[in-house]
Design a protein around this motif. Structure first.
Motif, PDB file in Angstrom:
ATOM      1  N   TYR A  80       0.913  -1.250   0.075  1.00  0.00           N
ATOM      2  CA  TYR A  80       0.012  -0.029  -0.087  1.00  0.00           C
ATOM      3  C   TYR A  80       0.874   1.257   0.131  1.00  0.00           C
ATOM      4  O   TYR A  80       0.726   2.061  -0.772  1.00  0.00           O
ATOM      5  CB  TYR A  80      -0.822   0.016   1.058  1.00  0.00           C
ATOM      6  N   SER A  81       1.996   1.313   0.822  1.00  0.00           N
ATOM      7  CA  SER A  81       2.709   2.390   1.016  1.00  0.00           C
ATOM      8  C   SER A  81       3.593   2.729  -0.237  1.00  0.00           C
ATOM      9  O   SER A  81       3.803   3.557  -0.802  1.00  0.00           O
ATOM     10  CB  SER A  81       3.860   2.168   2.166  1.00  0.00           C
ATOM     11  N   LEU A  82       4.080   1.400  -0.599  1.00  0.00           N
ATOM     12  CA  LEU A  82       5.145   1.557  -2.001  1.00  0.00           C
ATOM     13  C   LEU A  82       4.345   1.986  -3.127  1.00  0.00           C
ATOM     14  O   LEU A  82       4.962   2.908  -4.035  1.00  0.00           O
ATOM     15  CB  LEU A  82       5.604   0.126  -2.041  1.00  0.00           C
ATOM     16  N   VAL A  83       3.295   1.508  -3.532  1.00  0.00           N
ATOM     17  CA  VAL A  83       2.434   1.972  -4.579  1.00  0.00           C
ATOM     18  C   VAL A  83       2.302   3.475  -4.440  1.00  0.00           C
ATOM     19  O   VAL A  83       2.396   4.250  -5.518  1.00  0.00           O
ATOM     20  CB  VAL A  83       0.956   1.137  -4.732  1.00  0.00           C
ATOM     21  N   PHE A  84       1.556   3.925  -3.175  1.00  0.00           N
ATOM     22  CA  PHE A  84       1.657   5.409  -3.127  1.00  0.00           C
ATOM     23  C   PHE A  84       2.686   6.074  -3.567  1.00  0.00           C
ATOM     24  O   PHE A  84       2.840   7.054  -4.213  1.00  0.00           O
ATOM     25  CB  PHE A  84       1.002   5.820  -1.580  1.00  0.00           C
ATOM     26  N   ILE A  85       3.976   5.703  -3.027  1.00  0.00           N
ATOM     27  CA  ILE A  85       5.204   6.339  -2.981  1.00  0.00           C
ATOM     28  C   ILE A  85       5.748   6.481  -4.504  1.00  0.00           C
ATOM     29  O   ILE A  85       5.995   7.295  -5.419  1.00  0.00           O
ATOM     30  CB  ILE A  85       6.350   5.711  -2.607  1.00  0.00           C
ATOM     31  N   MET A  86       5.221   5.182  -5.168  1.00  0.00           N
ATOM     32  CA  MET A  86       5.823   5.094  -6.804  1.00  0.00           C
ATOM     33  C   MET A  86       4.978   5.966  -7.704  1.00  0.00           C
ATOM     34  O   MET A  86       5.270   6.314  -8.765  1.00  0.00           O
ATOM     35  CB  MET A  86       5.691   3.472  -7.318  1.00  0.00           C
ATOM     36  N   CYS A  87       3.655   6.113  -7.415  1.00  0.00           N
ATOM     37  CA  CYS A  87       2.850   7.059  -8.054  1.00  0.00           C
ATOM     38  C   CYS A  87       3.164   8.373  -8.158  1.00  0.00           C
ATOM     39  O   CYS A  87       3.014   9.020  -9.144  1.00  0.00           O
ATOM     40  CB  CYS A  87       1.403   6.714  -7.719  1.00  0.00           C
ATOM     41  N   TRP A  88       3.475   8.748  -7.041  1.00  0.00           N
ATOM     42  CA  TRP A  88       3.444  10.227  -6.710  1.00  0.00           C
ATOM     43  C   TRP A  88       4.735  10.661  -6.528  1.00  0.00           C
ATOM     44  O   TRP A  88       5.216  12.070  -6.767  1.00  0.00           O
ATOM     45  CB  TRP A  88       2.735  10.712  -5.517  1.00  0.00           C
ATOM     46  N   LEU A  89       5.642  10.002  -5.967  1.00  0.00           N
ATOM     47  CA  LEU A  89       7.221  10.405  -5.843  1.00  0.00           C
ATOM     48  C   LEU A  89       7.781  11.050  -7.169  1.00  0.00           C
ATOM     49  O   LEU A  89       8.543  12.206  -7.261  1.00  0.00           O
ATOM     50  CB  LEU A  89       8.132   9.360  -5.387  1.00  0.00           C
ATOM     51  N   PRO A  90       7.720  10.421  -8.509  1.00  0.00           N
ATOM     52  CA  PRO A  90       8.314  10.836  -9.472  1.00  0.00           C
ATOM     53  C   PRO A  90       7.982  12.304 -10.078  1.00  0.00           C
ATOM     54  O   PRO A  90       8.698  13.326 -10.223  1.00  0.00           O
ATOM     55  CB  PRO A  90       8.068   9.808 -10.776  1.00  0.00           C
ATOM     56  N   TYR A  91       6.801  12.497  -9.810  1.00  0.00           N
ATOM     57  CA  TYR A  91       5.990  13.688  -9.934  1.00  0.00           C
ATOM     58  C   TYR A  91       6.390  14.875  -9.231  1.00  0.00           C
ATOM     59  O   TYR A  91       6.706  15.991  -9.789  1.00  0.00           O
ATOM     60  CB  TYR A  91       4.327  13.672 -10.113  1.00  0.00           C
ATOM     61  N   HIS A  92       6.357  14.409  -8.001  1.00  0.00           N
ATOM     62  CA  HIS A  92       6.706  15.719  -6.824  1.00  0.00           C
ATOM     63  C   HIS A  92       8.350  15.916  -6.986  1.00  0.00           C
ATOM     64  O   HIS A  92       8.952  16.999  -6.626  1.00  0.00           O
ATOM     65  CB  HIS A  92       6.315  15.504  -5.561  1.00  0.00           C
TER      66      HIS A  92
ATOM     67  N   PRO B  55      -8.041   0.585  -6.716  1.00  0.00           N
ATOM     68  CA  PRO B  55      -9.134  -0.334  -6.862  1.00  0.00           C
ATOM     69  C   PRO B  55      -8.687  -1.944  -6.533  1.00  0.00           C
ATOM     70  O   PRO B  55      -9.281  -2.497  -5.784  1.00  0.00           O
ATOM     71  CB  PRO B  55      -9.930  -0.278  -8.212  1.00  0.00           C
ATOM     72  N   ILE B  56      -7.496  -2.291  -7.146  1.00  0.00           N
ATOM     73  CA  ILE B  56      -6.814  -3.464  -6.894  1.00  0.00           C
ATOM     74  C   ILE B  56      -6.368  -3.727  -5.519  1.00  0.00           C
ATOM     75  O   ILE B  56      -6.745  -4.738  -4.826  1.00  0.00           O
ATOM     76  CB  ILE B  56      -5.623  -3.649  -7.761  1.00  0.00           C
ATOM     77  N   LEU B  57      -5.808  -2.788  -4.944  1.00  0.00           N
ATOM     78  CA  LEU B  57      -5.210  -2.697  -3.685  1.00  0.00           C
ATOM     79  C   LEU B  57      -6.273  -2.939  -2.640  1.00  0.00           C
ATOM     80  O   LEU B  57      -6.047  -3.706  -1.742  1.00  0.00           O
ATOM     81  CB  LEU B  57      -4.167  -1.693  -3.566  1.00  0.00           C
ATOM     82  N   TYR B  58      -7.026  -2.091  -2.781  1.00  0.00           N
ATOM     83  CA  TYR B  58      -8.115  -1.794  -1.664  1.00  0.00           C
ATOM     84  C   TYR B  58      -9.362  -2.564  -1.735  1.00  0.00           C
ATOM     85  O   TYR B  58     -10.132  -2.322  -0.893  1.00  0.00           O
ATOM     86  CB  TYR B  58      -8.176  -0.267  -1.336  1.00  0.00           C
ATOM     87  N   ASN B  59      -9.658  -3.409  -2.946  1.00  0.00           N
ATOM     88  CA  ASN B  59     -10.922  -3.801  -3.147  1.00  0.00           C
ATOM     89  C   ASN B  59     -10.868  -5.246  -3.772  1.00  0.00           C
ATOM     90  O   ASN B  59     -11.161  -6.232  -2.888  1.00  0.00           O
ATOM     91  CB  ASN B  59     -11.823  -3.010  -4.130  1.00  0.00           C
ATOM     92  N   PHE B  60     -10.195  -5.479  -4.804  1.00  0.00           N
ATOM     93  CA  PHE B  60     -10.188  -6.538  -5.482  1.00  0.00           C
ATOM     94  C   PHE B  60      -9.350  -7.741  -4.843  1.00  0.00           C
ATOM     95  O   PHE B  60      -9.373  -8.990  -5.239  1.00  0.00           O
ATOM     96  CB  PHE B  60      -9.601  -6.641  -6.927  1.00  0.00           C
ATOM     97  N   LEU B  61      -8.515  -7.178  -4.031  1.00  0.00           N
ATOM     98  CA  LEU B  61      -7.539  -8.154  -3.383  1.00  0.00           C
ATOM     99  C   LEU B  61      -8.324  -8.660  -1.902  1.00  0.00           C
ATOM    100  O   LEU B  61      -7.733  -9.745  -1.394  1.00  0.00           O
ATOM    101  CB  LEU B  61      -6.382  -7.565  -2.888  1.00  0.00           C
ATOM    102  N   SER B  62      -9.376  -7.967  -2.042  1.00  0.00           N
ATOM    103  CA  SER B  62     -10.167  -8.402  -0.484  1.00  0.00           C
ATOM    104  C   SER B  62     -11.073  -9.464  -0.786  1.00  0.00           C
ATOM    105  O   SER B  62     -11.837  -9.394  -1.899  1.00  0.00           O
ATOM    106  CB  SER B  62     -10.772  -7.227  -0.178  1.00  0.00           C
ATOM    107  N   LYS B  63     -11.158 -10.558  -0.052  1.00  0.00           N
ATOM    108  CA  LYS B  63     -11.972 -11.601  -0.383  1.00  0.00           C
ATOM    109  C   LYS B  63     -13.449 -11.236   0.041  1.00  0.00           C
ATOM    110  O   LYS B  63     -14.631 -11.466  -0.857  1.00  0.00           O
ATOM    111  CB  LYS B  63     -11.933 -12.593   0.856  1.00  0.00           C
ATOM    112  N   SER B  64     -13.623 -10.155   0.840  1.00  0.00           N
ATOM    113  CA  SER B  64     -15.032  -9.668   1.265  1.00  0.00           C
ATOM    114  C   SER B  64     -15.622  -9.206   0.046  1.00  0.00           C
ATOM    115  O   SER B  64     -16.730  -9.121  -0.371  1.00  0.00           O
ATOM    116  CB  SER B  64     -14.773  -8.757   2.701  1.00  0.00           C
ATOM    117  N   PHE B  65     -14.612  -8.149  -0.824  1.00  0.00           N
ATOM    118  CA  PHE B  65     -15.176  -7.335  -1.916  1.00  0.00           C
ATOM    119  C   PHE B  65     -15.535  -8.322  -2.907  1.00  0.00           C
ATOM    120  O   PHE B  65     -16.499  -8.299  -3.767  1.00  0.00           O
ATOM    121  CB  PHE B  65     -14.316  -6.515  -2.425  1.00  0.00           C
TER     122      PHE B  65
END
Length: 362
Positions: free
Chosen positions: A243-255, A298-308
């Motif tokens: 979760y943390s890694l993907v957030f950093i990968m998406c936004w660190l290059p831009y900033h 959506p993949i990280l917070y939903n589709f990887l969840s069995k509940s979802f």
């Protein structure tokens, strides 16, 4: 909208002549346009499907859902907003930054785009904080309670804050008639001061503060899950760090690129001409890469969840006009309302200890 790229070139062409005459590097803008178009097309097609499914499935249980799921819905709504305006950017890239849809759409699309910058990060940070509190301090009052006005006040406050921060840039966005009409952020006065101020606000509120909350809470969540003696999801602790890694990968290059642009605006002679050309050539590319959060969330917070996944299957099956199938699903162990046997207390305990964000309170 390569507003900063255009503004930088315009500014330096009038104030630092060496920028125009001393460059030796040649970068083919056609490759960048093709790459941007493909990125926008991919994010539009995949992101629209993913976030549409997330909102469709989770909206059905929004009233009984906890704060984590409430944040997930808002993240997906925020991502959908920017996804639906991507066709405008795709056409703008195809026509080499020519804007043909008028002043109103110029301002509206830019506003939606920048609001998503902030709102998506805000709700991800609050979702991670809510997740941490639900695991380690179950008696602590929920940030987004199931009922009551506080949930809507806090939600509305985050959207208003995102709108306010985006408006500081958007008030200076307008159609600029040069060779062809273009949609740019072009303040009438004090461009350098405005650009630095807006860039620093974006760096602090959109990246540094949310990243600090997300990384800190996820590290604490991982430690709490590892030390829990009866947690089935201990093998998925790595997902918390993803979760943390993907957030950093998406936004660190831009900033990172944006920060170098700020430095160049403060001291226009610090970087060489070739470095500046490469920097501003890459800006729109990393800007496009940042949009991959619309696909990753959506993949990280939903589709990887069995509940979802269970809720998605049940939602799809509920629209199939077969009475016997509906009866089987309603009595099955994965029924939305908790069908099947089991111990409710144990189920909630394991659910609260899961590393999957949308499993909380399912």
């Amino acid at each position: 909208m390569s507003a900063e790229e255009f503004n930088h070139s315009f500014f330096n062409a009038n104030h630092t002549p060496w920028f125009v005459y001393d460059c030796t590097i040649v970068l083919d803008a056609d490759y960048r346009r093709i790459a941007l178009f493909l990125i926008y097309l991919f994010v539009f097609m995949v992101g629209l499907l993913e976030n549409g499914l997330v909102v469709w499935v989770n909206w059905r249980r929004r009233h009984s859902a906890n704060g984590v799921l409430f944040c997930i819905i808002n993240v997906s709504l925020s991502d959908l907003m920017v996804i639906v305006i991507l066709p405008f950017f795709m056409m703008e890239v195809t026509m080499d930054k020519v804007w043909l849809w008028g002043r109103f759409l110029c301002k509206v699309t830019n506003l939606i785009y920048v609001v998503n910058f902030y709102s998506s990060s805000f709700f991800l940070a609050f979702m991670t904080l809510e997740r941490y509190l639900s695991l380690t301090r179950p008696t602590f009052p929920a940030l987004f309670p199931v009922v009551g006005k506080r949930r809507w006040v806090l939600c509305g406050g985050l959207w208003i804050l995102s709108f306010f921060l985006a408006l500081m840039e958007n008030i200076h966005v307008d159609i600029l008639e040069w060779d062809e009409p273009g949609c740019y952020m072009m303040p009438e006065y004090s461009f350098r001061e405005w650009f630095i101020s807006v860039a620093f606000l974006c760096l602090i509120f959109q990246f540094l503060v949310p990243a600090a909350v997300i990384i800190t809470c996820n590290v604490l969540i991982a430690r709490a899950v590892q030390t829990a003696p009866d947690v089935q999801g201990r093998r998925d602790v790595w997902l918390v760090h993803v979760y943390s890694l993907v957030f950093i990968m998406c936004w660190l290059p831009y900033h990172l690129v944006m920060f170098l642009m700020i430095i160049d605006d403060i001291d226009g002679m610090l970087f060489s001409c070739n470095a500046i050309e490469a920097l501003y050539f890459s800006f729109s590319v990393v800007q496009g890469i940042s949009l991959f959060h619309c696909v990753a969330n959506p993949i990280l917070y939903n589709f990887l969840s069995k509940s979802f996944r269970d809720n998605l299957i049940n939602t799809v099956v509920s629209y199939i006009p077969r009475e016997e199938t509906l009866n089987q699903v309603g009595a099955g162990p994965n029924a939305p309302n908790g069908g099947g046997g089991g111990e409710p207390g144990k189920h909630r305990k394991l659910s609260n200890a899961s590393t999957s964000q949308s499993d909380v309170g399912s």
